[in-house]
Design a protein around this motif. Sequence first.
Motif, PDB file in Angstrom:
ATOM      1  N   LYS A  93     -18.360   2.181  -4.873  1.00 13.94           N
ATOM      2  CA  LYS A  93     -19.564   1.422  -4.555  1.00 13.94           C
ATOM      3  C   LYS A  93     -20.480   1.371  -5.783  1.00 13.94           C
ATOM      4  N   SER A 115     -18.890   1.037   0.631  1.00 15.19           N
ATOM      5  CA  SER A 115     -18.652   2.467   0.405  1.00 15.19           C
ATOM      6  C   SER A 115     -17.363   2.617  -0.385  1.00 15.19           C
ATOM      7  N   ASP A 116     -17.200   3.763  -1.029  1.00 16.31           N
ATOM      8  CA  ASP A 116     -15.997   4.001  -1.823  1.00 16.31           C
ATOM      9  C   ASP A 116     -14.764   3.823  -0.947  1.00 16.31           C
TER      10      ASP A 116
END
Length: 841
Positions: free
Chosen positions: A436, A425-426
């Motif tokens: 991501k 995930s970011d």
Amino acid sequence: MKRFLLTICALTLIHTFGLSQEDLDLSYYLPEGTTYDPSIPKPAEVIGHEVGQWHVTHDKLVQYMLALAEASDRIQIEDRGKTFEDRPILLLKITAPENHQRLDAIRMEHLGLTEAGASSLNPEEMPVVIYQGFSIHGNEPSGANAGLAYAYYLAAAQGPAIETKLKDMVILMDPSFNPDGLQRFAYWANSNRSMHLNPDENDREYHEIWPGGRTNHYWFDMNRDWLPVQLPESRARIKTFHDWYPNILTDHHEMGTNSTFFFQPGEPSRVHPLTPGRNQELTAEIGTYHVKALDGIGSLYYSEEDYDDYYYGKGSTFPDVNGSIGILFEQASSRGHIQESENGILAFPFTIRNQFVTAVSTMDAAWNMRAKLLDYQREFFTEMRNSKGKTAGGIIFGDSKDGARAWHLAEILQRHRIRFHELGSDTEIDGKKFQKGYSYVVPLDQKNPKLIKAMFEKRTTFTDSIFYDISAWTFPLAFNLDYAETARLPETGPAITELNPRQGTVDQASDYAYLFEWHEYYTPKLLNAILEKGLRAKVAKEQFQLGGTSYDYGTVMVPVQGQSLSSEEMHTLLSGLAHESGVSIHGVKTGKTIGIDLGSREFDPINLPKVGLLVGDGIRSYDAGEIWHLFDTRYEMKITKIDTDYLDRADLSKYTDIIIPGFRGGGISESMANKLKKWVSEGGTLIAYRNTAQWLDKHEMLKLEFRKDTLKAENISFEQRGDFQGAQVTGGAIFEARTDRSHPINYGYKNENIFLFRNTNIYLEPDSESYNNPIQYTTAPLQSGYISEENAELISGSVPLKIGRTGRGRVVLFTDNTNFRAFWYGTNKLLMNAIFFGHIM
């Protein structure tokens, strides 16, 4: 005495009468007192001439290796792929016949030494593995020619000594690390060979024409690609290395004609700190076998001088960070068949024999040191597993605007069997944002964290100031990626086992226009394909927003109306090109934006480039080859190689751009310089590199102000002069510069800093007008590698780029190589920007 007389007799015949099969016999190379299986063909029976009588061409080398594999139950042969010139990349697996019946089991057991559970293995009962490779530089041919005799010896020699050794070892033999270069040089040496051999160093035989046989098809130095792994030959040998993890890897080279013979260890103070001390101890012990072998035939040699063990991209150093022992051999080169030297007449067969005896002494060392070598390998990997506290966390890298550059770095990791994950995930680490789908995570808790550190570390302090090759190669900086080391890994997906190519899309069909930002690595490929189809395209010189999307400097617009294709045909074409290039294209329905509208004058038209590249005498072949390779294999853009030999006669009017790679000196006459100057004044863009700077300044094509070194040698003895001068060489380091992102040379870069490779001491004063300094080094720019204190002062605040107008044209100068060794992905786009957007700079 018999051996000595045979040597004198052979060399006398070579010198006086030239060569025939009767004059030179295979026994000149082979050990005395050994019998040979008569069913195994000798080289001359297959290739038609004795070893050393002619330079073996690669096709004949392959022919003989295939014949040996057919005749001998000690040899299996593997075709690992093709070179750029479609030559096979062969590997011979040589061991006792009974071992071939369980060769894969032997390999898997050997790999067990590098894994958990290695303590249960008994090195005393395991075969040692050696990887012996020859002539990675094609015009250093004594290695590949020695391989003919060595392969015969391994296949045909009889008796308990050789048979016992083969039971206890597996030999991986690469008969030619560089097939294309070997073929090129063999053709040169053979086509210029006289029937009555002439040792005069001025004879044409000893002076190859440009680019010479050292390099591969695209003129790369193949012995600098073991770590970056960008070329097909490198990919084959790295796969073999990681399939086997050999205990010793040998790399047979040549050096200057007036030298003797070198074997490692090299300079003690020039060993990379990640290399264990035990590695150098074992290297020295292996050297004692070479001493005995060379003493036995009366050959001069030396060790612990000249050559280093620092850059892990070399064949003799790459093994050292992988639990193996790398050995470099350097033989004085005859550069043909027979040549004068300060050590007397140097004959090609003599150079071959030295390579042969050290190939055999390597085998002897491996057999006698078998338990030590296997145990060292186990200890190397066990130590890393036992120090997990030191290898916690990992490295994250990526670029939220360019997935391709991060993908290509991940591709290198995969070739080295380094485990990595896609970011789950970011996340943000140390102020850097990682997205991501555009970022990867490399845990340090895995098989070989030393190799990971060798690729990612930044190092600026050294015990020695002289380097045989580059002093820095930090991969995320070379790729110009955001990266961070973290003690705690972010959320990740599963380990990536198959790295699928990135694919782009067109989000929707449009009857109005299509837009794509210039950030992705393969946008030049996409734009060139669009222009080649006869479509019009424009580039945005300002930022704008449309439909909730922000578009950066350098965004390309392809209008739909007034084109040679219908809107349906354009959508089909762009969809295919987006898929191939991995670039996302946005279809838009309106020209109204926040910022410059799509019909603004701040969109400039882009013309299809037609690029010429100067090659030939006076041009650095490495630099030229890297540019050719970039255009041809990555961006699929045509580039015309124009030789300096006929530049005077060439019609330059058809070219929009001409590139001059770095000079080696000479090559371009005054009349050629005037011709290029006239071409620029009529509207052409001249793009020049490195020490072309002085040439441009001399011919008043670009106004330059150089920063000069005023260092004087004070209190330096005659003995110290070499080290003093060598310490001022910037052999290859990485520096940070600030960028003006609004300038066309920087289109496609999202950050306001950039990392540049430098291996020159060309320092230019910045322009008094700040907007004329779109790239400028920071006050303390060194990021990784070595630079002397004096040069560090000179580079501070200087500029690596100058752009000037001459008449209706432009001159663009880079002080250093933006395309270094095919793995400096991070600055490739600077050249492309000069090509596509030079007219608006």
